[in-house]
Design an enzyme around this catalytic site. Structure first.
Site, PDB file in Angstrom:
ATOM      1  CB  THR A 132      35.372   0.765  68.608  1.00 17.05           C
ATOM      2  OG1 THR A 132      36.240   1.849  68.948  1.00 17.05           O
ATOM      3  CG2 THR A 132      34.061   0.908  69.375  1.00 17.05           C
ATOM      4  CB  CYS A 137      41.243  18.862  43.607  1.00 14.87           C
ATOM      5  SG  CYS A 137      42.538  20.066  43.189  1.00 14.87           S
ATOM      6  CG  HIS A 188      38.066   8.360  61.764  1.00 11.21           C
ATOM      7  ND1 HIS A 188      38.181   7.243  62.575  1.00 11.21           N
ATOM      8  CD2 HIS A 188      38.120   9.422  62.598  1.00 11.21           C
ATOM      9  CE1 HIS A 188      38.313   7.624  63.831  1.00 11.21           C
ATOM     10  NE2 HIS A 188      38.278   8.941  63.870  1.00 11.21           N
ATOM     11  CG  ASP A 200      35.286  -0.549  55.673  1.00 12.50           C
ATOM     12  OD1 ASP A 200      34.062  -0.298  55.673  1.00 12.50           O
ATOM     13  OD2 ASP A 200      35.886  -1.037  56.663  1.00 12.50           O
ATOM     14  CD  GLN A 254      35.995   4.645  66.187  1.00  6.92           C
ATOM     15  OE1 GLN A 254      37.059   5.074  66.603  1.00  6.92           O
ATOM     16  NE2 GLN A 254      35.349   3.652  66.776  1.00  6.92           N
ATOM     17  CG  ASN A 255      35.293   0.545  60.412  1.00 10.62           C
ATOM     18  OD1 ASN A 255      36.257   0.674  61.158  1.00 10.62           O
ATOM     19  ND2 ASN A 255      34.321  -0.330  60.654  1.00 10.62           N
ATOM     20  CB  CYS A 262      39.975  23.312  41.786  1.00  9.47           C
ATOM     21  SG  CYS A 262      39.818  21.590  41.246  1.00  9.47           S
TER      22      CYS A 262
END
Length: 244
Positions: free
Chosen positions: A187, A126, A118, A103, A100-101, A129
């Site tokens: 968690t 973007c 996540h 980093d 779920q991290n 585009c």
């Protein structure tokens, strides 16, 4: 009372071992959790990562994101938990990590099959585009950063109001369905839909090994072994037991 040897035996004998990790793994690398004591949302208003707020107020949103996500997380390094999980995969004892991290520390530690449920802070996209950038290649001294086409770039983590990436969701569900042993680490099991994955693994017959300093939504319902320990303490002990 669960013992490290019991956990080690389950992992060594697993046909398809999987890890499911949350913020409790990364806090020992200096990254604060989002909720709970000392959590980011006790200090900041989470509205700045609501998708509608981002599109309506991109500069304000980016100012907060840079401060919170692209400073502390960008400087964090993997800890013992990340490193041992990567080593377990290298040994063939773990088939993948669902995290779920956002980093990227599992990959930095050497894990190969990582499903970032996540998303990640390490790429930007973007919305117009669809061009993708490595965060390290973008000058975040200029806020908000923009694409070559002139559109404000969005970090590739899941904002409030956004859905989970369908490909990542499907791959995570597949790992959970195949798991016969699942390590659930750091968690509380309260964020949907991620929290349903250990439940699905259990329903398919997996043994659940839980490592959490405090009891979670899983402890008294699906966990077969529970270790009320910090992730680094557990994995240091597990490494010694497995390597014997």
């Amino acid at each position: 009372m669960s013992t490290i040897q019991q956990a080690s035996d389950l992992i060594k004998n697993a046909r398809f071992g999987v890890a499911f990790t949350g913020a409790g793994v990364s806090v020992e690398s200096g990254i604060p959790p989002f909720t709970g004591k000392g959590g980011l949302w006790t200090q900041y208003d989470p509205k700045f990562i609501e998708i509608n707020f981002f599109y309506e107020h991109p500069r304000e949103s980016w100012q907060e994101m840079k401060k919170i996500f692209f400073s502390s997380m960008g400087e964090a390094r993997p800890n013992k938990a990340h490193l041992v999980l990567a080593d377990l995969e290298q040994k063939g004892l773990l088939k993948g990590v669902i995290t779920q991290n956002i980093d990227g520390l599992h990959q930095a530690a050497g894990s190969k099959n990582v499903q970032e449920f996540h998303g990640t802070i390490h790429t930007l996209s973007c919305p117009r585009c669809l061009r993708k950038y490595q965060t390290e290649d973008v000058n975040l001294d200029e806020i908000p950063p923009v694409c070559f086409c002139g559109t404000v770039l969005k970090p590739d983590f899941v904002f409030y109001g956004e859905g989970i990436n369908p490909r990542v969701y499907a791959a995570s569900e597949e790992l959970a369905a195949q798991a016969d042993v699942m390590l659930v680490v750091g968690t509380a099991g309260q964020v949907m839909p991620a929290c349903s994955l250990p439940l699905a693994a259990k329903e398919n017959g997996a043994k659940i090994i839980e490592v959490n300093t405090l009891k979670s939504a899983y402890t008294d319902s699906v966990s077969d072994l529970y270790f009320p320990m910090k992730a680094t303490e557990f994995f240091t002990a597990l490494e010694k037991e497995i390597n014997g």
